[in-house]
Design a protein around this motif. Structure first.
Motif, PDB file in Angstrom:
ATOM      1  N   ALA A  37       1.034  -1.425   0.128  1.00 41.61           N
ATOM      2  CA  ALA A  37      -0.227   0.365  -0.064  1.00 41.61           C
ATOM      3  C   ALA A  37       0.805   0.889   0.039  1.00 41.61           C
ATOM      4  CB  ALA A  37      -0.642   0.567   0.805  1.00 41.61           C
ATOM      5  N   GLU A  38       1.940   1.212   0.668  1.00 40.85           N
ATOM      6  CA  GLU A  38       2.803   2.053   0.596  1.00 40.85           C
ATOM      7  C   GLU A  38       3.345   2.995  -1.147  1.00 40.85           C
ATOM      8  OE1 GLU A  38       6.300   4.947   0.501  1.00 40.85           O
ATOM      9  OE2 GLU A  38       6.784   2.366  -0.315  1.00 40.85           O
ATOM     10  N   LYS A  39       3.666   2.104  -1.751  1.00 42.44           N
ATOM     11  CA  LYS A  39       3.642   1.949  -2.864  1.00 42.44           C
ATOM     12  C   LYS A  39       2.892   2.425  -4.351  1.00 42.44           C
ATOM     13  CE  LYS A  39       7.127  -1.285  -2.512  1.00 42.44           C
ATOM     14  NZ  LYS A  39       7.250  -2.347  -2.646  1.00 42.44           N
ATOM     15  N   GLU A  40       1.318   2.499  -3.730  1.00 40.65           N
ATOM     16  CA  GLU A  40       0.206   3.296  -3.990  1.00 40.65           C
ATOM     17  C   GLU A  40      -0.154   4.086  -3.891  1.00 40.65           C
ATOM     18  OE1 GLU A  40      -1.215   1.202  -6.701  1.00 40.65           O
ATOM     19  OE2 GLU A  40       0.063  -0.308  -6.435  1.00 40.65           O
ATOM     20  N   ILE A  41      -0.771   4.751  -4.590  1.00 38.35           N
ATOM     21  CA  ILE A  41      -1.648   6.306  -4.664  1.00 38.35           C
ATOM     22  C   ILE A  41      -2.451   6.249  -3.914  1.00 38.35           C
ATOM     23  CG2 ILE A  41       0.253   7.856  -6.100  1.00 38.35           C
ATOM     24  CD1 ILE A  41      -3.138   8.023  -7.820  1.00 38.35           C
ATOM     25  N   HIS A  42      -3.101   5.276  -3.329  1.00 35.34           N
ATOM     26  CA  HIS A  42      -4.571   5.461  -2.581  1.00 35.34           C
ATOM     27  C   HIS A  42      -4.468   5.556  -1.350  1.00 35.34           C
ATOM     28  CE1 HIS A  42      -5.925   4.326  -6.420  1.00 35.34           C
ATOM     29  NE2 HIS A  42      -5.067   3.496  -7.275  1.00 35.34           N
ATOM     30  N   ASP A  43      -6.109   5.374  -0.945  1.00 37.49           N
ATOM     31  CA  ASP A  43      -6.090   5.522   0.480  1.00 37.49           C
ATOM     32  C   ASP A  43      -6.784   4.468   0.683  1.00 37.49           C
ATOM     33  OD1 ASP A  43      -6.327   7.896   1.858  1.00 37.49           O
ATOM     34  OD2 ASP A  43      -7.379   8.350   0.260  1.00 37.49           O
ATOM     35  N   TYR A  44      -6.484   3.455   2.056  1.00 36.23           N
ATOM     36  CA  TYR A  44      -7.075   2.027   2.251  1.00 36.23           C
ATOM     37  C   TYR A  44      -7.728   2.072   3.333  1.00 36.23           C
ATOM     38  CZ  TYR A  44      -3.877  -0.508  -1.191  1.00 36.23           C
ATOM     39  OH  TYR A  44      -2.929  -0.171  -2.545  1.00 36.23           O
ATOM     40  N   ALA A  45      -8.601   1.646   3.799  1.00 36.62           N
ATOM     41  CA  ALA A  45     -10.006   1.211   4.534  1.00 36.62           C
ATOM     42  C   ALA A  45      -8.562   0.673   5.063  1.00 36.62           C
ATOM     43  CB  ALA A  45     -11.085   0.215   4.701  1.00 36.62           C
ATOM     44  N   PHE A  46      -9.016   1.151   7.353  1.00 36.57           N
ATOM     45  CA  PHE A  46      -8.520   0.210   8.166  1.00 36.57           C
ATOM     46  C   PHE A  46      -9.696   0.434   9.602  1.00 36.57           C
ATOM     47  CE2 PHE A  46      -4.792   1.842   6.264  1.00 36.57           C
ATOM     48  CZ  PHE A  46      -3.755   1.056   6.618  1.00 36.57           C
ATOM     49  N   LYS A  47      -9.128  -0.955  10.307  1.00 40.52           N
ATOM     50  CA  LYS A  47      -9.684  -1.060  11.609  1.00 40.52           C
ATOM     51  C   LYS A  47      -9.124  -1.246  12.711  1.00 40.52           C
ATOM     52  CE  LYS A  47     -11.580  -5.419  11.690  1.00 40.52           C
ATOM     53  NZ  LYS A  47     -12.434  -6.644  12.029  1.00 40.52           N
ATOM     54  N   VAL A  48      -9.276  -0.517  13.575  1.00 42.46           N
ATOM     55  CA  VAL A  48      -8.148  -1.154  14.754  1.00 42.46           C
ATOM     56  C   VAL A  48      -9.753  -1.611  15.616  1.00 42.46           C
ATOM     57  CG1 VAL A  48      -7.523  -0.298  16.988  1.00 42.46           C
ATOM     58  CG2 VAL A  48      -6.622   0.383  14.762  1.00 42.46           C
ATOM     59  N   GLU A  49      -9.438  -3.105  16.589  1.00 44.08           N
ATOM     60  CA  GLU A  49     -10.015  -3.732  17.215  1.00 44.08           C
ATOM     61  C   GLU A  49      -9.557  -3.738  18.130  1.00 44.08           C
ATOM     62  OE1 GLU A  49     -12.212  -7.136  15.842  1.00 44.08           O
ATOM     63  OE2 GLU A  49     -10.328  -8.142  17.679  1.00 44.08           O
ATOM     64  N   PHE A  50     -10.107  -3.317  19.844  1.00 46.95           N
ATOM     65  CA  PHE A  50      -9.398  -3.332  21.051  1.00 46.95           C
ATOM     66  C   PHE A  50      -9.951  -4.757  22.091  1.00 46.95           C
ATOM     67  CE2 PHE A  50      -9.858   0.818  20.088  1.00 46.95           C
ATOM     68  CZ  PHE A  50      -8.401   1.628  19.647  1.00 46.95           C
ATOM     69  N   ASP A  51      -9.781  -5.092  23.492  1.00 44.11           N
ATOM     70  CA  ASP A  51      -9.151  -6.220  23.520  1.00 44.11           C
ATOM     71  C   ASP A  51     -10.500  -5.885  24.603  1.00 44.11           C
ATOM     72  OD1 ASP A  51      -9.432  -9.028  24.902  1.00 44.11           O
ATOM     73  OD2 ASP A  51      -7.498  -8.137  25.410  1.00 44.11           O
ATOM     74  N   ASP A  52     -11.493  -4.892  24.472  1.00 46.44           N
ATOM     75  CA  ASP A  52     -12.224  -4.638  25.654  1.00 46.44           C
ATOM     76  C   ASP A  52     -13.497  -4.967  26.186  1.00 46.44           C
ATOM     77  OD1 ASP A  52     -13.078  -3.372  23.063  1.00 46.44           O
ATOM     78  OD2 ASP A  52     -13.007  -1.047  24.880  1.00 46.44           O
ATOM     79  N   ALA A  53     -14.211  -6.431  25.214  1.00 50.83           N
ATOM     80  CA  ALA A  53     -15.017  -6.392  25.158  1.00 50.83           C
ATOM     81  C   ALA A  53     -15.487  -7.804  26.121  1.00 50.83           C
ATOM     82  CB  ALA A  53     -15.376  -7.965  23.919  1.00 50.83           C
ATOM     83  N   PRO A  54     -16.426  -7.276  27.039  1.00 52.35           N
ATOM     84  CA  PRO A  54     -17.458  -7.640  28.424  1.00 52.35           C
ATOM     85  C   PRO A  54     -17.445  -8.800  27.794  1.00 52.35           C
ATOM     86  CG  PRO A  54     -18.489  -5.947  26.848  1.00 52.35           C
ATOM     87  CD  PRO A  54     -18.292  -5.998  26.517  1.00 52.35           C
ATOM     88  N   ALA A  55     -17.831  -9.811  28.809  1.00 50.83           N
ATOM     89  CA  ALA A  55     -18.231 -11.534  28.668  1.00 50.83           C
ATOM     90  C   ALA A  55     -19.199 -11.556  27.903  1.00 50.83           C
ATOM     91  CB  ALA A  55     -18.431 -11.715  30.317  1.00 50.83           C
TER      92      ALA A  55
END
Length: 159
Positions: free
Chosen positions: A94-112
């Motif tokens: 992706a660094e070699k491209e000019i486009h925007d990419y979708a990103f997702k961050v997922e945290f370890d905070d889910a309730p039981a």
């Protein structure tokens, strides 16, 4: 009040996703195929800052500050190099491209039994370079993500 550690967080890269004039919503990311980026050490920061606009009134002898355009600082991501990791390979490509990419961050905070918090955004991969440091260090892949959208927040939810 409940706080959580960053440990256990995950970062994913999706496909090319074009900028749009309206804020992104969760549905804009529904068709993505996500690839996890492994061996994360640091996720950096994520969020907007407003540009400062100054106006000095002659009669008031006071400088007034207004909020201008919003922009996010680059998100500096640090990973331990894993040549076989598909996510790291996708970042390098992706660094070699000019486009925007979708990103997702997922945290370890889910309730039981529930679901974790997530953050969605688009970004250009501005850099992807290796750092070697000293003898007792892990070789690292550093990437700068130029965030080009709002951040869609999804809070953790109980079952």
């Amino acid at each position: 009040m409940t706080i959580y550690a960053t440990a256990g967080s995950k970062l994913y890269i999706g496909g090319v996703l074009a900028q749009q004039s309206a804020d992104f919503v969760l549905a804009d990311f529904s068709g993505e195929t996500w690839v996890q980026i492994n061996e994360l050490e640091n996720l950096g920061t994520l969020g907007d800052t407003s540009a400062e606009i100054n106006f000095t009134s002659l009669s008031d002898k006071r400088t007034k500050r207004l909020k201008g355009a919003r922009a996010a600082e680059p998100m500096q991501v640090i990973m331990g190099i894993d040549y076989a990791d598909a996510g790291q390979q996708a970042v390098i490509a992706a660094e070699k491209e000019i486009h925007d990419y979708a990103f997702k961050v997922e945290f370890d905070d889910a309730p039981a039994g529930g679901t974790p918090s997530e953050r969605y955004f688009i970004a250009k991969v501005a850099s992807a370079y290796e750092a070697y440091d000293e003898a007792n260090s892990v070789m690292k892949l550093n990437a700068a993500l130029w965030v080009n959208s709002n951040v869609v927040r999804v809070d953790a939810a109980a079952p």
